[in-house]
Design a protein around this motif. Structure first.
Motif, PDB file in Angstrom:
ATOM      1  N   HIS A 100       0.849  -1.181   0.000  1.00 25.49           N
ATOM      2  CA  HIS A 100       0.000   0.000   0.000  1.00 25.49           C
ATOM      3  C   HIS A 100       0.885   1.232   0.000  1.00 25.49           C
ATOM      4  N   ALA A 101       0.686   2.128  -0.953  1.00 26.78           N
ATOM      5  CA  ALA A 101       1.496   3.339  -1.059  1.00 26.78           C
ATOM      6  C   ALA A 101       0.611   4.568  -1.146  1.00 26.78           C
ATOM      7  N   LEU A 102       1.185   5.699  -0.821  1.00 25.40           N
ATOM      8  CA  LEU A 102       0.453   6.958  -0.885  1.00 25.40           C
ATOM      9  C   LEU A 102       0.305   7.442  -2.317  1.00 25.40           C
ATOM     10  N   LYS A 103       1.384   7.342  -3.090  1.00 24.40           N
ATOM     11  CA  LYS A 103       1.394   7.912  -4.432  1.00 24.40           C
ATOM     12  C   LYS A 103       2.276   7.075  -5.341  1.00 24.40           C
ATOM     13  N   ALA A 104       1.898   6.995  -6.613  1.00 26.66           N
ATOM     14  CA  ALA A 104       2.702   6.277  -7.606  1.00 26.66           C
ATOM     15  C   ALA A 104       2.548   6.965  -8.950  1.00 26.66           C
ATOM     16  N   ASP A 105       3.556   6.813  -9.800  1.00 26.83           N
ATOM     17  CA  ASP A 105       3.366   7.193 -11.193  1.00 26.83           C
ATOM     18  C   ASP A 105       2.964   5.942 -11.965  1.00 26.83           C
ATOM     19  N   ILE A 120       5.780   6.199  -3.469  1.00 27.84           N
ATOM     20  CA  ILE A 120       6.032   7.034  -2.302  1.00 27.84           C
ATOM     21  C   ILE A 120       5.057   6.604  -1.214  1.00 27.84           C
ATOM     22  N   TYR A 121       5.565   6.427   0.009  1.00 23.52           N
ATOM     23  CA  TYR A 121       4.731   5.936   1.104  1.00 23.52           C
ATOM     24  C   TYR A 121       4.336   7.068   2.051  1.00 23.52           C
ATOM     25  N   ASP A 122       3.363   6.771   2.905  1.00 25.28           N
ATOM     26  CA  ASP A 122       2.834   7.757   3.843  1.00 25.28           C
ATOM     27  C   ASP A 122       3.399   7.514   5.233  1.00 25.28           C
ATOM     28  N   LYS A 123       4.485   8.205   5.553  1.00 25.67           N
ATOM     29  CA  LYS A 123       5.095   8.169   6.885  1.00 25.67           C
ATOM     30  C   LYS A 123       5.257   6.732   7.396  1.00 25.67           C
ATOM     31  N   SER A 124       4.716   6.423   8.587  1.00 27.92           N
ATOM     32  CA  SER A 124       4.938   5.106   9.187  1.00 27.92           C
ATOM     33  C   SER A 124       4.235   3.977   8.438  1.00 27.92           C
ATOM     34  N   ALA A 125       3.311   4.314   7.540  1.00 29.10           N
ATOM     35  CA  ALA A 125       2.665   3.279   6.726  1.00 29.10           C
ATOM     36  C   ALA A 125       3.648   2.648   5.748  1.00 29.10           C
ATOM     37  N   ARG A 126       4.835   3.232   5.666  1.00 26.44           N
ATOM     38  CA  ARG A 126       5.893   2.643   4.829  1.00 26.44           C
ATOM     39  C   ARG A 126       6.292   1.266   5.356  1.00 26.44           C
ATOM     40  N   PRO A 181       8.287  -1.543   1.477  1.00 28.23           N
ATOM     41  CA  PRO A 181       9.389  -1.565   0.515  1.00 28.23           C
ATOM     42  C   PRO A 181      10.087  -2.915   0.435  1.00 28.23           C
ATOM     43  N   LEU A 182      10.184  -3.626   1.561  1.00 27.37           N
ATOM     44  CA  LEU A 182      10.815  -4.945   1.564  1.00 27.37           C
ATOM     45  C   LEU A 182       9.958  -5.958   0.808  1.00 27.37           C
ATOM     46  N   VAL A 183       8.659  -5.931   1.075  1.00 24.23           N
ATOM     47  CA  VAL A 183       7.731  -6.847   0.409  1.00 24.23           C
ATOM     48  C   VAL A 183       7.724  -6.618  -1.095  1.00 24.23           C
ATOM     49  N   ALA A 184       7.768  -5.366  -1.500  1.00 25.09           N
ATOM     50  CA  ALA A 184       7.726  -5.044  -2.929  1.00 25.09           C
ATOM     51  C   ALA A 184       8.870  -5.691  -3.690  1.00 25.09           C
ATOM     52  N   MET A 185      10.001  -5.896  -3.016  1.00 23.76           N
ATOM     53  CA  MET A 185      11.169  -6.474  -3.683  1.00 23.76           C
ATOM     54  C   MET A 185      11.176  -8.000  -3.660  1.00 23.76           C
ATOM     55  N   ALA A 186      10.449  -8.603  -2.727  1.00 26.69           N
ATOM     56  CA  ALA A 186      10.636 -10.025  -2.442  1.00 26.69           C
ATOM     57  C   ALA A 186       9.609 -10.947  -3.090  1.00 26.69           C
ATOM     58  N   ALA A 187       8.742 -10.421  -3.937  1.00 28.35           N
ATOM     59  CA  ALA A 187       7.709 -11.254  -4.562  1.00 28.35           C
ATOM     60  C   ALA A 187       7.944 -11.399  -6.058  1.00 28.35           C
ATOM     61  N   ASP A 188       7.512 -12.516  -6.604  1.00 24.54           N
ATOM     62  CA  ASP A 188       7.589 -12.714  -8.056  1.00 24.54           C
ATOM     63  C   ASP A 188       6.708 -11.689  -8.774  1.00 24.54           C
ATOM     64  N   ILE A 189       5.525 -11.428  -8.215  1.00 21.11           N
ATOM     65  CA  ILE A 189       4.600 -10.433  -8.754  1.00 21.11           C
ATOM     66  C   ILE A 189       4.217  -9.489  -7.626  1.00 21.11           C
ATOM     67  N   VAL A 213      10.693   5.824  -2.877  1.00 26.16           N
ATOM     68  CA  VAL A 213      11.279   4.800  -2.014  1.00 26.16           C
ATOM     69  C   VAL A 213      11.421   3.473  -2.767  1.00 26.16           C
ATOM     70  N   THR A 214      10.355   3.051  -3.426  1.00 27.16           N
ATOM     71  CA  THR A 214      10.380   1.809  -4.206  1.00 27.16           C
ATOM     72  C   THR A 214      10.414   2.146  -5.691  1.00 27.16           C
ATOM     73  N   PRO A 215      11.498   1.780  -6.391  1.00 26.76           N
ATOM     74  CA  PRO A 215      11.549   2.018  -7.841  1.00 26.76           C
ATOM     75  C   PRO A 215      10.524   1.151  -8.564  1.00 26.76           C
ATOM     76  N   GLY A 216       9.996   1.673  -9.643  1.00 32.01           N
ATOM     77  CA  GLY A 216       8.963   0.969 -10.393  1.00 32.01           C
ATOM     78  C   GLY A 216       9.379  -0.373 -10.950  1.00 32.01           C
ATOM     79  N   VAL A 217      10.675  -0.622 -11.041  1.00 27.80           N
ATOM     80  CA  VAL A 217      11.143  -1.909 -11.562  1.00 27.80           C
ATOM     81  C   VAL A 217      10.654  -3.070 -10.699  1.00 27.80           C
ATOM     82  N   TYR A 218      10.345  -2.793  -9.432  1.00 29.96           N
ATOM     83  CA  TYR A 218       9.883  -3.849  -8.532  1.00 29.96           C
ATOM     84  C   TYR A 218       8.368  -4.049  -8.574  1.00 29.96           C
ATOM     85  N   VAL A 219       7.652  -3.169  -9.239  1.00 35.71           N
ATOM     86  CA  VAL A 219       6.185  -3.200  -9.220  1.00 35.71           C
ATOM     87  C   VAL A 219       5.648  -3.677 -10.565  1.00 35.71           C
TER      88      VAL A 219
END
Length: 225
Positions: free
Chosen positions: A154-159, A165-171, A175-183, A203-209
């Motif tokens: 869950h992120a605050l904003k994306a292109d 980009i995440y919302d404060k502590s909701a980060r 970011p770790l989960v976004a990198m560790a999944a096949d999809i 925070v999380t580059p789009g290459v991971y999404v």
């Protein structure tokens, strides 16, 4: 090349028996629209990986309460009595790790590492069945990295490319989960055209999404409200 899809298109990748990793901490940072979609779709026998089991009717706890998970790898379940009940009744297998260890196991999975070395739990039942290694006279246990078939964040904003980009502590774990999944499926509050985000805030580059879903907002009442 927009990665924005409908909720139904994203949910095609989450089926019975999926290993599902999720971001969030006590429901904060859990993706509400995706969780609601999983419930409506009727997906079951999920193998969940994430920091906690939420609250009974908050966040990932809604899937646990509905008995949609057959296993959970986590750091604690104390805020969701239904998780404890299902564990005690043998309906959901729960594996615990210290929070820091869990975070590092997920990070290692996202970085393509085989695992991490830890000394927490040496000389206890935690050590049973674990490989041990000596480095400079100190003993460590080898903890394998964690990955998943699908990760939901869950992120605050994306292109449109998926830079997040995440919302404060909701980060938190997102970011770790976004990198560790096949999809990786990102639920986002606001989607903007490429080039609109400040690169220094991403925070999380789009290459991971892989997919982006527009959030319909939190649909539960927080425990402290």
């Amino acid at each position: 090349m927009s990665k924005v899809v409908s909720l139904d298109e994203a949910l095609v990748h989450i089926t019975d028996g999926t290993t599902l990793m999720f971001g969030g901490f006590g429901g904060v940072g859990n993706p509400p629209t995706i969780i609601d979609g999983i419930l409506r779709k009727g997906v079951t026998d999920l193998d969940l990986i994430g920091n906690d089991s939420g609250f009974p009717d908050i966040g990932i706890g809604r899937l646990v309460t509905a008995e949609r998970a057959r296993s959970l790898i986590t750091s604690h379940i104390g805020s969701n009595p239904n998780a404890g009940r299902l564990m005690t009744e043998g309906k959901m297998k729960v594996t615990f790790y210290p929070q820091g260890t869990l975070a590092e196991k997920i990070r290692a999975g996202g970085m393509g590492l085989g695992g991490i070395l830890v000394d927490v739990g040496l000389g206890t039942i935690v050590e049973e069945g674990k490989n041990r290694i000596e480095i400079e006279g100190k003993t460590y246990m080898v903890e394998p990295a964690l990955t998943a078939q699908v990760g939901i964040v869950h992120a605050l904003k994306a292109d449109e490319y998926g830079n997040l980009i995440y919302d404060k502590s909701a980060r938190n774990f997102n970011p770790l989960v976004a990198m560790a999944a096949d999809i990786t499926i990102a639920e986002v509050e606001e989607i903007v055209p490429r080039g609109e985000l400040d690169p220094e805030c991403i925070v999380t580059p789009g290459v991971y999404v892989d997919y982006i879903v527009k959030s319909e907002g939190v649909n539960w009442k927080w425990a402290w409200e």
